[in-house]
Every structure is written in C-alpha cells, then in structure tokens.
Scaffold this motif. Structure first.
Motif, PDB file in Angstrom:
ATOM      1  N   VAL A 257       0.797  -1.237   0.000  1.00 60.70           N
ATOM      2  CA  VAL A 257       0.000   0.000   0.000  1.00 60.70           C
ATOM      3  C   VAL A 257       0.831   1.290   0.000  1.00 60.70           C
ATOM      4  O   VAL A 257       0.266   2.379  -0.097  1.00 60.70           O
ATOM      5  CB  VAL A 257      -0.994   0.030   1.192  1.00 60.70           C
ATOM      6  CG1 VAL A 257      -1.965  -1.133   1.126  1.00 60.70           C
ATOM      7  CG2 VAL A 257      -0.274   0.045   2.538  1.00 60.70           C
ATOM      8  N   VAL A 258       2.168   1.163   0.125  1.00 56.81           N
ATOM      9  CA  VAL A 258       2.968   2.393   0.217  1.00 56.81           C
ATOM     10  C   VAL A 258       3.646   2.710  -1.123  1.00 56.81           C
ATOM     11  O   VAL A 258       3.584   1.922  -2.068  1.00 56.81           O
ATOM     12  CB  VAL A 258       4.031   2.302   1.348  1.00 56.81           C
ATOM     13  CG1 VAL A 258       3.372   2.190   2.710  1.00 56.81           C
ATOM     14  CG2 VAL A 258       4.994   1.146   1.117  1.00 56.81           C
TER      15      VAL A 258
ATOM     16  N   LYS B  60       9.641  -0.108   2.665  1.00 59.82           N
ATOM     17  CA  LYS B  60       8.958  -1.317   2.171  1.00 59.82           C
ATOM     18  C   LYS B  60       8.949  -1.364   0.640  1.00 59.82           C
ATOM     19  O   LYS B  60       9.197  -2.415   0.047  1.00 59.82           O
ATOM     20  CB  LYS B  60       7.516  -1.369   2.715  1.00 59.82           C
ATOM     21  CG  LYS B  60       6.704  -2.531   2.166  1.00 59.82           C
ATOM     22  CD  LYS B  60       5.452  -2.862   2.977  1.00 59.82           C
ATOM     23  CE  LYS B  60       4.387  -1.795   2.986  1.00 59.82           C
ATOM     24  NZ  LYS B  60       3.179  -2.200   3.738  1.00 59.82           N
TER      25      LYS B  60
ATOM     26  N   ASP C 254      -5.769  -1.969   2.181  1.00 61.58           N
ATOM     27  CA  ASP C 254      -5.383  -2.739   3.370  1.00 61.58           C
ATOM     28  C   ASP C 254      -6.176  -4.020   3.597  1.00 61.58           C
ATOM     29  O   ASP C 254      -5.625  -5.100   3.670  1.00 61.58           O
ATOM     30  CB  ASP C 254      -5.551  -1.881   4.628  1.00 61.58           C
ATOM     31  CG  ASP C 254      -4.540  -0.753   4.675  1.00 61.58           C
ATOM     32  OD1 ASP C 254      -3.416  -0.963   4.206  1.00 61.58           O
ATOM     33  OD2 ASP C 254      -4.886   0.324   5.173  1.00 61.58           O
TER      34      ASP C 254
ATOM     35  N   SER D 136       1.476  -4.045   7.471  1.00 56.83           N
ATOM     36  CA  SER D 136       1.955  -3.542   8.756  1.00 56.83           C
ATOM     37  C   SER D 136       1.477  -4.506   9.846  1.00 56.83           C
ATOM     38  O   SER D 136       0.394  -5.085   9.758  1.00 56.83           O
ATOM     39  CB  SER D 136       1.378  -2.139   8.948  1.00 56.83           C
ATOM     40  OG  SER D 136       1.151  -1.890  10.297  1.00 56.83           O
TER      41      SER D 136
ATOM     42  N   LYS E 249      -2.033  -4.711  11.282  1.00 54.90           N
ATOM     43  CA  LYS E 249      -3.200  -5.081  10.469  1.00 54.90           C
ATOM     44  C   LYS E 249      -3.536  -6.569  10.494  1.00 54.90           C
ATOM     45  O   LYS E 249      -4.305  -7.046   9.667  1.00 54.90           O
ATOM     46  CB  LYS E 249      -2.989  -4.586   9.028  1.00 54.90           C
ATOM     47  CG  LYS E 249      -2.979  -3.057   8.986  1.00 54.90           C
ATOM     48  CD  LYS E 249      -2.619  -2.486   7.641  1.00 54.90           C
ATOM     49  CE  LYS E 249      -2.553  -0.960   7.711  1.00 54.90           C
ATOM     50  NZ  LYS E 249      -1.915  -0.359   6.562  1.00 54.90           N
TER      51      LYS E 249
ATOM     52  N   ASN F 130       9.932  -0.547   9.265  1.00 56.18           N
ATOM     53  CA  ASN F 130       9.806   0.824   8.789  1.00 56.18           C
ATOM     54  C   ASN F 130      10.479   1.639   9.883  1.00 56.18           C
ATOM     55  O   ASN F 130      11.706   1.715   9.869  1.00 56.18           O
ATOM     56  CB  ASN F 130       8.364   1.222   8.511  1.00 56.18           C
ATOM     57  CG  ASN F 130       8.292   2.580   7.831  1.00 56.18           C
ATOM     58  OD1 ASN F 130       9.202   3.393   7.986  1.00 56.18           O
ATOM     59  ND2 ASN F 130       7.250   2.835   7.084  1.00 56.18           N
TER      60      ASN F 130
ATOM     61  N   ARG G 109      -6.300   9.800  12.637  1.00 53.70           N
ATOM     62  CA  ARG G 109      -6.384   8.594  11.795  1.00 53.70           C
ATOM     63  C   ARG G 109      -5.407   7.526  12.328  1.00 53.70           C
ATOM     64  O   ARG G 109      -4.247   7.821  12.608  1.00 53.70           O
ATOM     65  CB  ARG G 109      -6.021   8.937  10.356  1.00 53.70           C
ATOM     66  CG  ARG G 109      -6.069   7.756   9.391  1.00 53.70           C
ATOM     67  CD  ARG G 109      -4.740   7.047   9.242  1.00 53.70           C
ATOM     68  NE  ARG G 109      -4.858   5.740   8.618  1.00 53.70           N
ATOM     69  CZ  ARG G 109      -3.841   4.940   8.350  1.00 53.70           C
ATOM     70  NH1 ARG G 109      -2.628   5.310   8.643  1.00 53.70           N
ATOM     71  NH2 ARG G 109      -4.015   3.756   7.822  1.00 53.70           N
TER      72      ARG G 109
ATOM     73  N   GLN H  81      -4.275   3.112  11.919  1.00 52.21           N
ATOM     74  CA  GLN H  81      -4.430   1.839  11.204  1.00 52.21           C
ATOM     75  C   GLN H  81      -5.464   1.025  11.967  1.00 52.21           C
ATOM     76  O   GLN H  81      -5.765   1.310  13.121  1.00 52.21           O
ATOM     77  CB  GLN H  81      -3.112   1.081  11.204  1.00 52.21           C
ATOM     78  CG  GLN H  81      -1.917   1.867  10.717  1.00 52.21           C
ATOM     79  CD  GLN H  81      -0.641   1.079  10.942  1.00 52.21           C
ATOM     80  OE1 GLN H  81      -0.324   0.182  10.179  1.00 52.21           O
ATOM     81  NE2 GLN H  81       0.089   1.409  11.987  1.00 52.21           N
TER      82      GLN H  81
ATOM     83  N   PHE I 287      -4.920   3.150   4.603  1.00 52.17           N
ATOM     84  CA  PHE I 287      -3.780   4.041   4.355  1.00 52.17           C
ATOM     85  C   PHE I 287      -4.037   4.914   3.135  1.00 52.17           C
ATOM     86  O   PHE I 287      -3.735   6.108   3.128  1.00 52.17           O
ATOM     87  CB  PHE I 287      -2.517   3.191   4.149  1.00 52.17           C
ATOM     88  CG  PHE I 287      -1.265   3.983   4.005  1.00 52.17           C
ATOM     89  CD1 PHE I 287      -0.817   4.814   5.029  1.00 52.17           C
ATOM     90  CD2 PHE I 287      -0.499   3.893   2.850  1.00 52.17           C
ATOM     91  CE1 PHE I 287       0.356   5.540   4.901  1.00 52.17           C
ATOM     92  CE2 PHE I 287       0.675   4.615   2.709  1.00 52.17           C
ATOM     93  CZ  PHE I 287       1.106   5.441   3.740  1.00 52.17           C
TER      94      PHE I 287
ATOM     95  N   ASN J 271       2.657   8.303  12.028  1.00 57.25           N
ATOM     96  CA  ASN J 271       3.302   7.422  11.066  1.00 57.25           C
ATOM     97  C   ASN J 271       4.799   7.691  11.094  1.00 57.25           C
ATOM     98  O   ASN J 271       5.223   8.772  11.527  1.00 57.25           O
ATOM     99  CB  ASN J 271       2.754   7.652   9.638  1.00 57.25           C
ATOM    100  CG  ASN J 271       2.263   6.360   8.990  1.00 57.25           C
ATOM    101  OD1 ASN J 271       2.967   5.364   8.948  1.00 57.25           O
ATOM    102  ND2 ASN J 271       1.038   6.383   8.500  1.00 57.25           N
TER     103      ASN J 271
ATOM    104  N   ASN K 284       6.484   7.371   5.414  1.00 54.21           N
ATOM    105  CA  ASN K 284       5.069   7.281   4.990  1.00 54.21           C
ATOM    106  C   ASN K 284       4.441   8.665   4.899  1.00 54.21           C
ATOM    107  O   ASN K 284       3.691   8.957   3.967  1.00 54.21           O
ATOM    108  CB  ASN K 284       4.266   6.421   5.965  1.00 54.21           C
ATOM    109  CG  ASN K 284       4.399   4.930   5.655  1.00 54.21           C
ATOM    110  OD1 ASN K 284       4.974   4.554   4.644  1.00 54.21           O
ATOM    111  ND2 ASN K 284       3.875   4.106   6.530  1.00 54.21           N
TER     112      ASN K 284
ATOM    113  N   LEU L  19       6.364   1.053  13.743  1.00 56.02           N
ATOM    114  CA  LEU L  19       5.573   0.508  12.627  1.00 56.02           C
ATOM    115  C   LEU L  19       6.508  -0.327  11.744  1.00 56.02           C
ATOM    116  O   LEU L  19       7.531   0.164  11.273  1.00 56.02           O
ATOM    117  CB  LEU L  19       4.938   1.641  11.815  1.00 56.02           C
ATOM    118  CG  LEU L  19       3.877   1.242  10.765  1.00 56.02           C
ATOM    119  CD1 LEU L  19       2.912   2.402  10.497  1.00 56.02           C
ATOM    120  CD2 LEU L  19       4.465   0.754   9.462  1.00 56.02           C
TER     121      LEU L  19
ATOM    122  N   TYR M  30       6.654  -4.460   9.399  1.00 52.89           N
ATOM    123  CA  TYR M  30       5.884  -5.358   8.538  1.00 52.89           C
ATOM    124  C   TYR M  30       6.235  -6.824   8.748  1.00 52.89           C
ATOM    125  O   TYR M  30       7.359  -7.147   9.114  1.00 52.89           O
ATOM    126  CB  TYR M  30       6.175  -5.020   7.072  1.00 52.89           C
ATOM    127  CG  TYR M  30       6.045  -3.544   6.781  1.00 52.89           C
ATOM    128  CD1 TYR M  30       4.792  -2.946   6.734  1.00 52.89           C
ATOM    129  CD2 TYR M  30       7.174  -2.748   6.604  1.00 52.89           C
ATOM    130  CE1 TYR M  30       4.665  -1.583   6.491  1.00 52.89           C
ATOM    131  CE2 TYR M  30       7.054  -1.378   6.373  1.00 52.89           C
ATOM    132  CZ  TYR M  30       5.797  -0.804   6.320  1.00 52.89           C
ATOM    133  OH  TYR M  30       5.671   0.529   6.099  1.00 52.89           O
TER     134      TYR M  30
END
Ligand code: LMR
Length: 334
Positions: A32-33, A39, A71, A89, A92, A145, A168, A170, A191, A208, A212, A233, A235
């Motif tokens: 998603v990034v 990542k 996500d 991440s 999630k 990250n 906001r 995750q 995200f 974040n 990011n 954060l 993965y």
C-alpha cells in the motif's frame, strides 16, 4: 487419417506442455505504500534478487500504492490466492486472529531499533510468525519501517495537545486504545484514504514514520509534527501457504535466500530512509517539526505505557512479558 490426426494432437499437446513447463511462476506482491519507502524499496530488491537467483523461473510483479488492493482487501486476496505475497503492517493482523502481532503496536515497547531487532530477528519473532501457519499463511520475515511521530494542524508538545483531536489510525485495537489514553478520538481508515481525510479535515491528525508521511504528502496538509517516537511501525512479509508449499524445493530455497537478503537490505535502509524523509519535510517548510524535551517525551510515555496492561488479555501476558525480558523493560520503573 484418424491415427495421423491423433498423433498430431499428441505432438501439439506435448509441445504446449513443454511450453507450460517453461512458464515462470508468478508472484504477485501487493502493498500500500510508495516505491520510495523502506517497504517499497525492499519489495523491488526482492523482485530483482528472486528473479536473478531462480534464473528467471520466478517472476515477481510488485504492485505498490494500493494499486491492486487496499489494506483490508489485500489480506483477503492473499488467502484466496489472488496474490501470493504481501507485507502488511503488523498492526493489520487483528482480523486474522493472530493477536500476538499487535504487541508491536504497544506504545513505547521499544526504545530503538537495536531492542526491536532482538525480538524480530530472534526466537520471539520466529515464534510469533509461526502462529500464522494455521491461518494458511507463512510468515517469512519482519521488515522495518520505523518509529512514529504525531502530526496535526495545531502544535503538539505534551499529551494534552492531542485531547479531543480526531486522529487517523491503522486498523488496530491497540492503537485505538493508545489514542483513547491521550483523550483523542481514533478513526480507523485505510492508508490510501489518509491523505484526503487530512486534507479535507475529516481527521485532525495522525501518526506514522516519516517515510510514509512524506511519500503520501501528508506534511503538505499538516502544520505541526512532534518527534515523539512513541511507537513502532513495521511489517511481516507473508505468503499464501498452499502456494509456498507447492513450489519446487529448489525454487523455494532460492526464494528464501532472496528474502534473507531483502530483509537485511530493508532493515539496513529503513532508518536512513526515514531520516531522509524527515529532512525533506523540514526543507519543504510546510510543517513545523518539534522535538519534545526529555520531560515532554516522558509525559507521553507515562500516559501511554498503561496501555500495555490494558491490552494484556488481548495480546497475551506471556508475549508481553517475553519482550520486556528481552529488552529489559520494567514499566514499574517509569
Ligand atoms: C498505515 O496504514 O499507516 C501503514 O500501515 C502503511 C504501511 O504499509 O506502511
């Protein structure tokens, strides 16, 4: 004549099977990034090394920036076999039912990368990844990250500055609890939707790592940032288990080597990438960057460490205790 056409048919079949045998195995790797993040870069590194080491028997297609799936959808796609590899991440994994991974969301559980690596690169990390297998998923590695900062359109120095703010997060129960401990109003959001929500004022702020924030241009719509480093954060790189177990052993072995190299690369560049992004945010002049004093950071720590105990029944007391032991953390000494 019939015999002739049968023979012809067999030859065609044989040829096409031969051609099929040479078709590379395709690994669709969705994330998603942006590509210019730790990542994103590590995924590209893996693509290159996997293709080189397997001599082209494997083709890796990387889909960055939620291009293919957002996500929530990407987890489902992996389980269904629509994609073969992801690096979501650690925040999630709740919906999969592997709550132990949420331990990494606990605020202030790691003070630095060295402490974190004792966990992610050691037996505790391996044990946590193993828990994915009954879900039809193999956890191959942890990729870094970095440590998170808070951002908002009003100055942030102490916990009270975030009181009443819509922030906001995750999709993680631990992060929800973290924001509530500050008196803030957590808003779970994909995200890919964060930038617009910040721009339009649907939320007031977020958290974040800097790579990011910068790659999504969040700094263009956030006036203030505080370098609190209040949480981590990172993965887990995961594959569909059926797919992985079905690979020829030699190919799987080569991919394991590619993954090992990619993990070393990811974890080597993560800090530099985040430092460079912070510098770019500073240079943009759009966001005022505040470095909390040791006392101000301690105020955040005191407000947030009680979240560990609150989340103990969800994450598992043993997992938390194992990490405390590994990093020599004693919350009673705060
Ligand atoms: C987020 O949703 O903020 C992050 O998990 C995105 C990512 O993959 O780094």
């Amino acid at each position: 004549m019939r015999l002739q056409s049968m023979l012809f048919g067999l030859i065609v079949l044989g040829l096409s099977q031969g051609a099929l045998a040479q078709q590379p195995v395709v690994i669709k790797f969705s994330h998603v990034v942006a590509t210019e993040t730790p990542k994103g870069k590590a995924a590209e590194f893996f693509r290159k090394r996997a293709e080189e080491l397997t001599g082209g028997k494997v083709k890796v297609e990387v889909y960055p920036n939620s291009q293919l799936y957002k996500d929530k959808e990407e987890m489902e796609a992996l389980q269904l076999g629509a994609v073969q590899m992801l690096a979501p991440s650690l925040a999630k994994f709740g919906p999969l039912g592997v709550k132990e991974l949420e331990v990494f969301d606990l605020p202030f559980i790691f003070d630095n990368y060295a402490e974190l690596h004792r966990v992610t690169q050691g037996p505790i990390g391996a044990g946590i990844l193993k828990k994915l297998e009954p879900k039809g998923i193999v956890g191959l590695a942890f990729w870094d990250n970095g440590f998170k900062s808070f951002s908002a359109n009003t100055p942030i120095k102490v916990p009270a500055d975030l009181k009443g703010k819509k922030l906001r997060i995750q999709s993680s129960k631990v992060l929800e609890e973290q924001m509530q401990a500050l008196g803030a109003l957590p808003q779970v959001m994909a995200f890919s939707e964060a930038y617009q929500a910040l721009q339009t004022g649907v939320v007031d702020g977020t958290e974040n790592p800097h790579s990011n924030m910068y790659s999504q241009k969040m700094h263009e719509v956030q006036k203030y940032m505080a370098l609190t480093e209040h949480g981590y954060l990172g993965y887990a790189v995961i594959v569909n288990r059926k797919f992985w177990d079905g690979l020829p052993a030699d190919v799987r072995g080569q991919l394991e080597v590619a993954m090992k190299e990619s993990t070393a690369y990811a974890n080597r560049i993560a800090k530099e990438e985040n430092d460079a992004s912070l510098e770019n945010i500073r240079k943009s002049g759009k966001t005022q960057i505040y470095v909390p004093t040791p006392e101000e950071r301690l105020a955040f720590k005191k407000a947030l460490v009680p979240v560990h105990q609150k989340m103990e029944s969800r994450i598992g007391a043993q997992t938390i205790a194992d990490i405390y032991k590994e990093t020599a953390f004693d919350p009673s000494k705060l």
